[in-house]
Design a protein around this motif. Structure first.
Motif, PDB file in Angstrom:
ATOM      1  N   UNK A  51     -35.854 -14.678 -23.849  1.00  0.00           N
ATOM      2  CA  UNK A  51     -37.224 -14.278 -24.207  1.00  0.00           C
ATOM      3  C   UNK A  51     -38.128 -14.280 -22.979  1.00  0.00           C
ATOM      4  N   UNK A  52     -37.892 -15.219 -22.046  1.00  0.00           N
ATOM      5  CA  UNK A  52     -38.715 -15.196 -20.829  1.00  0.00           C
ATOM      6  C   UNK A  52     -38.463 -13.927 -20.027  1.00  0.00           C
ATOM      7  N   UNK A  81     -42.464 -25.580 -29.428  1.00  0.00           N
ATOM      8  CA  UNK A  81     -43.585 -25.429 -28.506  1.00  0.00           C
ATOM      9  C   UNK A  81     -43.115 -25.173 -27.073  1.00  0.00           C
ATOM     10  N   UNK A  82     -41.900 -25.615 -26.703  1.00  0.00           N
ATOM     11  CA  UNK A  82     -41.458 -25.419 -25.314  1.00  0.00           C
ATOM     12  C   UNK A  82     -41.410 -23.935 -24.990  1.00  0.00           C
ATOM     13  N   UNK A  83     -40.789 -23.161 -25.889  1.00  0.00           N
ATOM     14  CA  UNK A  83     -40.627 -21.739 -25.606  1.00  0.00           C
ATOM     15  C   UNK A  83     -41.978 -21.045 -25.558  1.00  0.00           C
ATOM     16  N   UNK A 139     -46.087 -18.384 -22.538  1.00  0.00           N
ATOM     17  CA  UNK A 139     -47.521 -18.163 -22.362  1.00  0.00           C
ATOM     18  C   UNK A 139     -47.973 -18.559 -20.943  1.00  0.00           C
ATOM     19  N   UNK A 140     -47.470 -19.692 -20.451  1.00  0.00           N
ATOM     20  CA  UNK A 140     -47.977 -20.199 -19.182  1.00  0.00           C
ATOM     21  C   UNK A 140     -47.255 -19.607 -17.983  1.00  0.00           C
ATOM     22  N   UNK A 141     -45.988 -19.203 -18.152  1.00  0.00           N
ATOM     23  CA  UNK A 141     -45.215 -18.812 -16.967  1.00  0.00           C
ATOM     24  C   UNK A 141     -44.725 -17.375 -17.030  1.00  0.00           C
ATOM     25  N   UNK A 142     -43.941 -17.054 -18.084  1.00  0.00           N
ATOM     26  CA  UNK A 142     -43.266 -15.751 -18.099  1.00  0.00           C
ATOM     27  C   UNK A 142     -44.242 -14.587 -18.164  1.00  0.00           C
ATOM     28  N   UNK A 189     -35.156 -18.675 -12.929  1.00  0.00           N
ATOM     29  CA  UNK A 189     -34.993 -20.046 -12.465  1.00  0.00           C
ATOM     30  C   UNK A 189     -35.787 -21.022 -13.321  1.00  0.00           C
ATOM     31  N   UNK A 190     -36.992 -20.628 -13.725  1.00  0.00           N
ATOM     32  CA  UNK A 190     -37.822 -21.510 -14.548  1.00  0.00           C
ATOM     33  C   UNK A 190     -37.153 -21.794 -15.880  1.00  0.00           C
ATOM     34  N   UNK A 191     -36.643 -20.711 -16.542  1.00  0.00           N
ATOM     35  CA  UNK A 191     -36.089 -20.948 -17.873  1.00  0.00           C
ATOM     36  C   UNK A 191     -34.808 -21.756 -17.780  1.00  0.00           C
ATOM     37  N   UNK A 192     -33.979 -21.500 -16.723  1.00  0.00           N
ATOM     38  CA  UNK A 192     -32.754 -22.292 -16.596  1.00  0.00           C
ATOM     39  C   UNK A 192     -33.098 -23.757 -16.333  1.00  0.00           C
ATOM     40  N   UNK A 193     -34.099 -23.999 -15.489  1.00  0.00           N
ATOM     41  CA  UNK A 193     -34.506 -25.366 -15.188  1.00  0.00           C
ATOM     42  C   UNK A 193     -35.003 -26.079 -16.434  1.00  0.00           C
TER      43      UNK A 193
END
Lengths: 200, 207
Positions: B52-53, B109-111, B116-119, B129-133
């Motif tokens: 989704x990201x 809420x994580x997704x 909302x904040x990053x992707x 990298x963010x979603x894998x982390x």
């Protein structure tokens, strides 16, 4: 049409509040539970809002499930549809409350949008789908689960009020740590009810 | 490359969704009664988060700002449905033991928070990298809690007997209260560690 389980409405209502409490037995709605229970008044507002939304949404989603989703055979889309229904109901409820009771809107207004992503609502509806409840059972289960959530957030908010005045809590445990441990003990107390009624 | 690595590490330790941000607790507490459930949930979550990201990041310039939340929810729900169907087809037992918690990834809420904040602001590579982390950070905490609860509450680790035969399992840890208690202790330990580190840093500054 529906192979509904054979449980009385009153025992289903009590079971959804006490023995299979959405929060203390099924962990649904933990995030907002922890963050809102800091404040007694907000807990009251959110509790009422959650009870209303779960009750109304489970009635509407029941109708959507048995009159739209099942006849069309699109069960694989069911939770996408449920989440859209929940979002729409919450939006509509917000508008209706704003129009007819501005006082209540001021008290509940900020909590309503939060509820769309509260997993307790979708969770209860999914349980309703899995357990094949009929319409009355779905409504009673919805309101009961909401009331159970409301009861547990009021209990926790009262305990936290006392905890805040207590300086003996070690620094590391303060805040979230002691709150989670308190919820653990509350859950343990609620397990004491489990011999009374068993609804699964 | 260095900044990508940093984004990756953020999710695993410094901005760990469960330990630091305290979001997405519902499913985390519910599935950690056994290690295999924990791993399954972690992988499902990572999959949904990653795809989704990526999709939202690729379409971030097309998605109108005012309608973004419903669009995000529908994209997340689509990937969750895929995971749910795959699990039901290939791992029916795992899917049964997790029950409603796979569909509940939609409202995790994580997704929503990461999307909302990053992707919705970043390009392809940082998002991967963010979603894998974040996914790995979520998974390792789940497995840690699950290992603790399963070993004490059932005497097994991922279904294999690890405790000696005369060990009496402490059923409490498998039951819901045990989940709250173990997570509460873990959080307190984490806060204690953070306070200590802050103190020693201050002492270093003074010296």
């Amino acid at each position: 049409m529906i192979n509904a389980p054979d449980v009385g409405l009153l025992s289903l209502f009590l079971a959804s509040i006490l023995t299979s409490n959405v929060l203390l037995a099924n962990f649904l709605g933990t995030c907002s539970f922890i963050s809102i229970s800091k404040d007694f008044k907000s807990s009251m507002g959110l509790g009422i809002a959650v009870t209303m939304v779960i009750g109304i949404c489970s009635a509407i989603c029941w109708a959507v499930l048995y009159f739209i989703i099942k006849p069309l055979g699109i069960e694989y889309l069911s939770f996408i549809i449920f989440i859209i229904v929940i979002a729409a109901v919450v939006q509509m409820l917000e508008m209706i409350i704003d129009r007819f009771s501005p006082g209540l809107y001021l008290a509940l207004g900020i909590f309503l949008p939060l509820i769309t992503v509260n997993c307790a609502v979708l969770g209860v509806i999914l349980f309703m789908q899995i357990r094949n409840y009929n319409f009355m059972q779905a409504v009673i289960f919805g309101f009961g689960s909401g009331a159970g959530w409301w009861l547990s957030i009021m209990l926790l908010a009262s305990i936290r009020k006392k905890l805040d005045n207590n300086n003996a809590v070690p620094a590391g445990l303060k805040g979230t740590g002691i709150t989670l441990i308190t919820i653990g003990f509350m859950a343990m107390a609620f397990i004491g009810f489990s011999g009374m009624i068993a609804v699964q | 490359m260095k900044s990508l690595w940093k984004t990756f590490k953020q999710g695993i330790i410094y901005e760990n969704p469960l330990l630091m941000l305290m979001i997405g607790l519902c499913s985390a507490l519910a599935v950690t009664s056994s290690v295999s459930n924990g791993i399954g949930m972690g992988l499902a979550m990572t999959f949904v988060l990653l795809f989704s990201e990526i999709v939202i990041s690729l379409f971030r310039k097309v998605i109108p700002n005012s309608a973004r939340i419903p669009i995000f929810i529908i994209i997340i729900a689509a990937f969750t449905t895929m995971v749910d169907l795959v699990m039901k087809a290939y791992f029916p037992e795992l899917s049964k033991s997790m029950g409603v918690f796979i569909p509940l990834i939609v409202v995790n809420c994580i997704i929503m928070g990461r999307v909302e904040a990053f992707a919705s602001k970043q390009s392809f590579l940082p998002v991967v990298f963010d979603s894998l982390g974040m996914g790995l950070g979520y998974t390792w905490v789940l497995v840690a809690i699950a290992a603790f609860r399963e070993i004490l509450g059932n005497g097994t680790f991922a279904g294999i007997q690890v405790m000696p035969g005369n060990f009496q399992p402490i059923l409490f840890f498998i039951l819901p209260p045990g989940g709250f208690l173990v997570f509460g202790l873990l959080t307190s330990f984490n806060i204690w560690l953070k306070n200590r580190m802050a103190k020693s840093e201050k002492a270093k500054e003074r010296a």
